[in-house]
Write a protein that holds these residues in place. Sequence first.
Motif, PDB file in Angstrom:
ATOM      1  N   THR A 145      71.341  18.670  46.613  1.00 26.24           N
ATOM      2  CA  THR A 145      72.210  17.898  47.535  1.00 26.24           C
ATOM      3  C   THR A 145      73.182  16.771  47.192  1.00 26.24           C
ATOM      4  O   THR A 145      74.069  16.403  47.776  1.00 26.24           O
ATOM      5  N   GLU A 146      72.857  16.119  46.124  1.00 22.09           N
ATOM      6  CA  GLU A 146      73.323  14.887  45.490  1.00 22.09           C
ATOM      7  C   GLU A 146      74.316  15.040  44.333  1.00 22.09           C
ATOM      8  O   GLU A 146      75.216  14.584  43.952  1.00 22.09           O
ATOM      9  N   GLU A 147      73.948  16.149  43.518  1.00 15.71           N
ATOM     10  CA  GLU A 147      74.874  16.504  42.384  1.00 15.71           C
ATOM     11  C   GLU A 147      75.928  17.772  42.478  1.00 15.71           C
ATOM     12  O   GLU A 147      76.650  17.726  41.743  1.00 15.71           O
ATOM     13  N   SER A 148      75.908  18.469  43.544  1.00 11.45           N
ATOM     14  CA  SER A 148      76.602  19.597  43.564  1.00 11.45           C
ATOM     15  C   SER A 148      77.968  19.098  44.093  1.00 11.45           C
ATOM     16  O   SER A 148      79.063  20.056  43.955  1.00 11.45           O
ATOM     17  N   HIS A 149      78.432  17.872  44.706  1.00 11.54           N
ATOM     18  CA  HIS A 149      79.636  18.045  45.501  1.00 11.54           C
ATOM     19  C   HIS A 149      79.943  18.959  46.537  1.00 11.54           C
ATOM     20  O   HIS A 149      81.088  18.889  46.584  1.00 11.54           O
ATOM     21  N   THR A 150      78.920  19.382  46.955  1.00 16.41           N
ATOM     22  CA  THR A 150      79.065  20.494  47.907  1.00 16.41           C
ATOM     23  C   THR A 150      78.263  19.998  49.380  1.00 16.41           C
ATOM     24  O   THR A 150      77.341  19.803  49.142  1.00 16.41           O
ATOM     25  N   GLN A 151      78.883  20.234  50.230  1.00 22.61           N
ATOM     26  CA  GLN A 151      78.258  20.219  51.803  1.00 22.61           C
ATOM     27  C   GLN A 151      77.704  21.728  52.092  1.00 22.61           C
ATOM     28  O   GLN A 151      77.993  22.704  51.700  1.00 22.61           O
ATOM     29  N   GLY A 152      76.402  21.620  52.762  1.00 24.88           N
ATOM     30  CA  GLY A 152      75.988  22.867  53.264  1.00 24.88           C
ATOM     31  C   GLY A 152      74.574  23.104  53.035  1.00 24.88           C
ATOM     32  O   GLY A 152      73.943  24.285  53.437  1.00 24.88           O
ATOM     33  N   PHE A 153      74.207  22.311  51.855  1.00 26.66           N
ATOM     34  CA  PHE A 153      72.609  22.824  51.619  1.00 26.66           C
ATOM     35  C   PHE A 153      71.553  21.941  52.548  1.00 26.66           C
ATOM     36  O   PHE A 153      72.072  20.855  53.010  1.00 26.66           O
ATOM     37  N   SER A 154      70.697  22.707  53.032  1.00 26.90           N
ATOM     38  CA  SER A 154      69.810  22.127  54.085  1.00 26.90           C
ATOM     39  C   SER A 154      68.195  22.798  53.932  1.00 26.90           C
ATOM     40  O   SER A 154      68.265  23.574  53.106  1.00 26.90           O
ATOM     41  N   THR A 155      67.464  22.077  54.418  1.00 26.35           N
ATOM     42  CA  THR A 155      66.042  22.592  54.518  1.00 26.35           C
ATOM     43  C   THR A 155      65.391  22.406  55.926  1.00 26.35           C
ATOM     44  O   THR A 155      65.804  21.641  56.772  1.00 26.35           O
ATOM     45  N   TRP A 156      64.401  23.165  56.097  1.00 28.30           N
ATOM     46  CA  TRP A 156      63.745  23.139  57.386  1.00 28.30           C
ATOM     47  C   TRP A 156      62.604  22.209  57.269  1.00 28.30           C
ATOM     48  O   TRP A 156      61.963  22.123  56.234  1.00 28.30           O
ATOM     49  N   GLY A 157      62.387  21.528  58.434  1.00 32.15           N
ATOM     50  CA  GLY A 157      61.336  20.858  58.479  1.00 32.15           C
ATOM     51  C   GLY A 157      59.932  21.311  58.769  1.00 32.15           C
ATOM     52  O   GLY A 157      58.692  20.708  58.439  1.00 32.15           O
TER      53      GLY A 157
END
Length: 411
Positions: A269-281
């Motif tokens: 989430t912080e080093e890829s410079h790419t939007q779109g990664f997410s997790t479920w709660g």
Amino acid sequence: MSELQGIKNQTIIKVLDKEIPFFEDFTRKHGIVWPNDQKDNGLLILSASMVGFIATPYREIKLPVKYSEITFEHILRMYLYVHTYRKNDDAKELDVTSNSDDLDITKSFFRLLEKQLNNGIIRTYERSNVNSRTVIGKVNWIKSYKNILKRNNNPIVAQSFRLTTNNKINRLIVGALNKLSKSSSYALSAKNYLDFFRDVRNPIEKNGAKFLHTIVFNSNTNRYKKILNYAAMIIDNTDYSDLGSNTGMQSFLLNFDALYEDFVIKVLTEESHTQGFSTWGKMHTFAQSSFNSEIVYKPDILFKYLTEDPNNDYKESSFGVLDCKNKAHSIFKNADVYQVISYSRKLSAKRTILLYPSFKPKEHEVLSLDYDLFRPASIYASFVNIANDEGTEFLRSIRSFAKDVVTILNS
């Protein structure tokens, strides 16, 4: 049989008869199921993901890191990266400076605390209500005038600012010290240090790592990052027993697998410079039986997840399904492959990736499936090198890993 040995990702402890009450209490506190067949045979089988030590009233049992290629300090570095490291911080904060297998983080905590106390305790200004004979701070003139009429000895009611140790940083430190004060080994030292923090109110007694995320650091407080990581771990992962002759003896357990998952999520989430990664709660429903019982599931990481996808009959979908597997020496295990295939099928994924640790630079690998039976027909394995000693090299490795994952997703 030896006192402790590892086999197939498990750690087997031979329990002494006189230790049974201790381990009954220990497993209950940590939510560990201790089957009767193990107990009857004097055994406790733990996952090899548990690292640290267990101090019974009669001995100390070390739970070593499951990989010989790294030390406990490499794991502590991952914990620091997850909870306090920021992009603009000095990479040297992530240096591994010792190859020791010492699991006693309390000694390191005390050593760093002593150093920081010598450099100055973090104090902040706090507004407080005061009654005095003289005008100070922000005066409440109405209340003060009434007190004057009543001829009170200290009629002036005001608010003034004073320096205090009551702040978030010290609340976390005091929480750790309070916990260590229950240990027969560390009680004296902990109580001596507590004398420096008498102003602190509401010390943090649980969820130390979660509270740590709420602290905003600056150039004056950055020096406290490492000690606060130790404090959070002490609050969240140490335990004390009231059984036997060594009441209050310390145990420390850290779940390496859970930490590895948190670590990979932050890297992507912080080093890829790419939007779109997410997790479920929370868990989602995978299937439901005719008796209304549910089978649930929860992938570790999703890429471009949609709750309602018009291209998937308005059901949920995800372009990529990624699962963290802390199994450096055994990739593409059958159970892991079946699991990620089912997740990908459920979410109509186009890319499936298993994320493994490694101890050197390593190119990604591909498992090819029968195209007529599976979509997607390829499962990728990407590797993150966690064994670098220098912080600069460590950052270079995790950024290379993030880039590799993005390349796979875009291929």
